[in-house]
Every structure is written in C-alpha cells, then in structure tokens.
Design an enzyme around this catalytic site. Structure first.
Site, PDB file in Angstrom:
ATOM      1  N   TYR A  72     -36.967  55.359   6.113  1.00 24.12           N
ATOM      2  CA  TYR A  72     -36.299  56.090   5.034  1.00 24.12           C
ATOM      3  C   TYR A  72     -35.643  55.170   4.013  1.00 24.12           C
ATOM      4  O   TYR A  72     -35.238  55.615   2.944  1.00 24.12           O
ATOM      5  CB  TYR A  72     -35.235  57.044   5.598  1.00 24.12           C
ATOM      6  CG  TYR A  72     -35.734  58.059   6.592  1.00 24.12           C
ATOM      7  CD1 TYR A  72     -37.096  58.247   6.838  1.00 24.12           C
ATOM      8  CD2 TYR A  72     -34.831  58.838   7.318  1.00 24.12           C
ATOM      9  CE1 TYR A  72     -37.537  59.180   7.765  1.00 24.12           C
ATOM     10  CE2 TYR A  72     -35.266  59.773   8.248  1.00 24.12           C
ATOM     11  CZ  TYR A  72     -36.612  59.933   8.469  1.00 24.12           C
ATOM     12  OH  TYR A  72     -37.032  60.853   9.389  1.00 24.12           O
ATOM     13  N   HIS A 100     -40.925  55.997  16.164  1.00 24.23           N
ATOM     14  CA  HIS A 100     -41.150  57.012  15.139  1.00 24.23           C
ATOM     15  C   HIS A 100     -42.494  57.724  15.308  1.00 24.23           C
ATOM     16  O   HIS A 100     -42.584  58.946  15.138  1.00 24.23           O
ATOM     17  CB  HIS A 100     -41.055  56.364  13.755  1.00 24.23           C
ATOM     18  CG  HIS A 100     -40.646  57.293  12.677  1.00 24.23           C
ATOM     19  ND1 HIS A 100     -39.945  56.888  11.558  1.00 24.23           N
ATOM     20  CD2 HIS A 100     -40.828  58.616  12.515  1.00 24.23           C
ATOM     21  CE1 HIS A 100     -39.725  57.922  10.768  1.00 24.23           C
ATOM     22  NE2 HIS A 100     -40.264  58.984  11.331  1.00 24.23           N
TER      23      HIS A 100
END
Length: 265
Positions: A48, A99
């Site tokens: 992010y 992730h």
C-alpha cells in the site's frame, strides 16, 4: 467492539479499518480519526506504500495493527518486516500476513517458516495469511505444523467464499473479509440490500458490514473520511433478522470475484 479469539490464544477486534489506496500523506489523519471514533484495528500492507503514514496515525494508541509481506519478499521476510516496522515506527506488529501465496514461485512455505521465527522473536505477535486457498493452507499445516490465525480473503455478498469459510472454521482460522462491500456502487445499489437498509433506517454499507459480522467474519472496510468511518463503525450496532440474512445469502454469484485468482496471481 466485539473481539475474536485467535487460535494462538490472543484476541483481535472483529471490525477494523482498511487503508488500501489511501495515500501516505493522507492516511495518518484518517487513522487518527478512526481511532478517535472507536476503531481498534488498522490494516495496512507493504504494497500500500502508506505504512509510514499509518504508523504516524497509529502511534501512542492501543490499536491492533496488521501489515503484510509482499510477493517479491517471500525469500527475505525478516528484512521485509524490519523495513515495515521502521516505517510504522514500532518494534512489533500485532499481526503479520503473507499477502498472496504466489504459487508459481512456490516460496510461500519458506515465507511461512520465516514468519514462525518472527513470531517467536516477538516481532509479530500473531501470524497469518491472505488470499490463501485450502490447498495452500494444507501445505502450511502439513509442512510446518503451524496453522495461520487469520486468512484475509476477498469476501462480500456477491462472492461469499463458503468453501473457504467452512475450511477455516474446521481448522480454527478466522476469516477476515477484504473488499467487504464489493469495491464499488453495484452491490450497494442492489435492490435486496436497499430494501433491508430502508427497513432498518440504515445505510446500504451498514447492512453489508452487519451481514459479515452476523456470520462471524472479521471485516476491514476502507473509508477515507470521518462520515464514512463513523457509518461503517455503526454497523456493529445493527442486528439483522433471519429474513435479512437469507436475502443477502441468496446474492452469491459464480462470477462474483473482483480481484485476482490466488491460483494464478
């Protein structure tokens, strides 16, 4: 705020705030606003590119903090976590997730072994995964003996992931929903959702989040302004009845996936 018991004996707030696609320069203020409103879980990730801002907003709070290991760091997870910790301004995170499994690279078991060591070293208090399928979870369990506390997966009324949820329940893994309101206006404008929202005098987003909570899912909706943060948080007070839940359960679609397929991503 309802807490969920993890399979390592720790607990985690059921409802949190996601920060995907909130810019680093903006996210500190958003996180502070969320914590002031009552959020006690903040989710970010190396991908992010906003961990520094999240850390600035989060610091000096008792809020549960999650970040994630990106796909190109499966071979050096410890260095990757150290980089995340430096950006976040902390010595440890509450939850560290792989992730994506990236099965074509076939290094997720190696990464998981590193996460176990990082947990034992105290840098990540709990460890889990994101976007893992039962076949990937089986390998982690069989090859290391350690079961993730959480699997964070795409999950919303159009893509309900019932097989994954059943697997998680059978193995003591918390299901955490990303993209819980479907990343757009299509789900929120669904006629069935609208009827339930009107019936309760609530927003469509609150109805969808309440559906996740009803099913015992952890949920991390993203919001970038105080109004939407407050609206999402208030979903915890909405109790759907059996008719409401059945109507939303019926919205599941075979083609409901929005994000990548973990088998090929």
């Amino acid at each position: 705020m309802q807490n969920m018991l993890l399979n390592d004996g720790r607990s985690m707030p059921q409802l949190g705030m996601g920060t995907y696609q909130i810019a680093d320069a903006q996210v500190a203020a958003v996180v502070r606003q969320g914590i002031d409103l009552g959020y006690r879980l903040v989710d970010t990730a190396a991908l992010y590119h906003n961990e520094r801002g999240v850390g600035e907003g989060w610091k000096s709070s008792d809020t549960f903090l999650t970040t994630k290991l990106w796909n190109d760091r499966h071979g050096d997870a410890e260095a990757a976590l150290d980089e995340s910790l430096a950006l976040l301004g902390t010595d440890a995170v509450d939850l560290y997730l792989i992730h994506w499994p990236s099965p074509a690279e076939d290094r997720y078991v190696q990464a998981w072994r590193s996460l176990i060591q990082l947990r034992d070293a105290g840098k990540a208090r709990s460890i889990g995964v994101s976007n893992f399928l039962p076949e990937h979870l089986d390998r982690l369990r069989e090859e290391t003996g350690v079961v993730p506390v959480v699997n964070q997966i795409e999950l919303h009324p159009y893509f309900q992931q019932r097989e994954a949820r059943a697997y998680h329940e059978a193995h003591g893994i918390v299901t955490q929903s990303w993209s819980p309101i479907g990343q757009g206006k299509t789900l929120l404008s669904d006629e069935a959702i609208g009827r339930i929202a009107a019936k309760h005098g609530r927003s469509a987003a609150q109805v969808v989040i309440a559906w996740h909570l009803h099913h015992g899912l952890s949920v991390i909706p993203k919001a970038a302004d105080p109004e939407h943060l407050a609206d999402n948080l208030a979903a915890a007070e909405l109790m759907l009845d059996e008719e409401d839940v059945a109507a939303i359960d019926a919205l599941d679609r075979a083609d409901g996936r929005i994000g990548p397929d973990p088998r090929s991503f």
